[in-house]
Design an enzyme around this catalytic site. Sequence first.
Site, PDB file in Angstrom:
ATOM      1  N   GLY A  47       0.828  -1.196   0.000  1.00  0.00           N
ATOM      2  CA  GLY A  47       0.000   0.000   0.000  1.00  0.00           C
ATOM      3  C   GLY A  47       0.861   1.243   0.000  1.00  0.00           C
ATOM      4  O   GLY A  47       2.009   1.214   0.462  1.00  0.00           O
TER       5      GLY A  47
ATOM      6  N   GLN B 299       2.860  10.032   1.319  1.00  0.00           N
ATOM      7  CA  GLN B 299       4.176   9.378   1.420  1.00  0.00           C
ATOM      8  C   GLN B 299       5.088   9.747   0.254  1.00  0.00           C
ATOM      9  O   GLN B 299       6.302   9.594   0.343  1.00  0.00           O
ATOM     10  CB  GLN B 299       4.009   7.843   1.462  1.00  0.00           C
TER      11      GLN B 299
ATOM     12  N   CYS C 141       5.659  -0.284   7.162  1.00  0.00           N
ATOM     13  CA  CYS C 141       5.315   0.906   6.387  1.00  0.00           C
ATOM     14  C   CYS C 141       6.519   1.314   5.556  1.00  0.00           C
ATOM     15  O   CYS C 141       7.643   1.321   6.064  1.00  0.00           O
ATOM     16  CB  CYS C 141       4.930   2.033   7.345  1.00  0.00           C
ATOM     17  N   LEU C 142       6.277   1.655   4.291  1.00  0.00           N
ATOM     18  CA  LEU C 142       7.394   2.056   3.427  1.00  0.00           C
ATOM     19  C   LEU C 142       8.071   3.332   3.935  1.00  0.00           C
ATOM     20  O   LEU C 142       9.210   3.596   3.590  1.00  0.00           O
ATOM     21  CB  LEU C 142       6.904   2.256   1.989  1.00  0.00           C
TER      22      LEU C 142
ATOM     23  N   HIS D  65      -4.647   1.400   7.577  1.00  0.00           N
ATOM     24  CA  HIS D  65      -3.270   1.906   7.641  1.00  0.00           C
ATOM     25  C   HIS D  65      -3.075   3.053   6.640  1.00  0.00           C
ATOM     26  O   HIS D  65      -2.559   4.115   7.003  1.00  0.00           O
ATOM     27  CB  HIS D  65      -2.300   0.751   7.339  1.00  0.00           C
ATOM     28  N   GLU D  66      -3.509   2.845   5.399  1.00  0.00           N
ATOM     29  CA  GLU D  66      -3.284   3.866   4.368  1.00  0.00           C
ATOM     30  C   GLU D  66      -4.117   5.114   4.616  1.00  0.00           C
ATOM     31  O   GLU D  66      -3.647   6.230   4.399  1.00  0.00           O
ATOM     32  CB  GLU D  66      -3.564   3.296   2.969  1.00  0.00           C
TER      33      GLU D  66
ATOM     34  N   HIS E  74      -2.594   7.625   6.935  1.00  0.00           N
ATOM     35  CA  HIS E  74      -1.601   8.530   6.336  1.00  0.00           C
ATOM     36  C   HIS E  74      -2.242   9.840   5.874  1.00  0.00           C
ATOM     37  O   HIS E  74      -1.615  10.891   5.918  1.00  0.00           O
ATOM     38  CB  HIS E  74      -0.938   7.873   5.116  1.00  0.00           C
TER      39      HIS E  74
HETATM   40 ZN    ZN Z   1       2.361   3.329   5.760  1.00  0.00          ZN
END
Ligand code: ZN
Length: 175
Positions: free
Chosen positions: A46, A51, A101-102, A143-144, A147
């Site tokens: 995701g 991000q 998480c990236l 989660h996304e 953000h």
């Molecule tokens: Zn994330």
Amino acid sequence: MAILEILTYPDPRLAKTSEPVTDFGPELKKLCDDMLETMYAAPGVGLAAPQVNVHKQLVVIDIDYDSSDDDPPVLSNKNPRIFVNPRITEKVGEQICKEGCLSIPGEYEEVVRAEFVTVEYQDENGKPHKLEAEGYLAVAIQHELDHLDGRLFIDRLSLVKSKSIKKRLKREAEK
Ligand code: ZN
């Protein structure tokens, strides 16, 4: 298509709230393509627009990777999902899932999330949709969407744990 730079914690731009998408033109489609390419290249399941330093309400998700124990997981059958202006309208139950998480590379922690969510969103053409998700997809959506509010999964841990992880990550970033 292009691979975009992913911001990493403690970059303060990750804490900004995102604005609704109002323009469904070619620029949005290009951003969706670039975000998907960036997510697959990472690889990740995701990615939210903030991000990649675009503070718009847009996330991409693909959880359909190979179920082998490879770390990172190998993406086999691509099933990209695009959520524009997403809103969770219902949350039911509770589940605990290990998340990464990236924007926080190498960090994996168990997070408590709703087991089922209903999400209302638009696609890249502005068409409205409603999706009932459960399990890992529900986790990825929650989660996304966090953000978009400037929240990271480490903000969802106990205060003590969250503080110690943030302190360590800040120290590592200064090196
Ligand atoms: Zn994330």
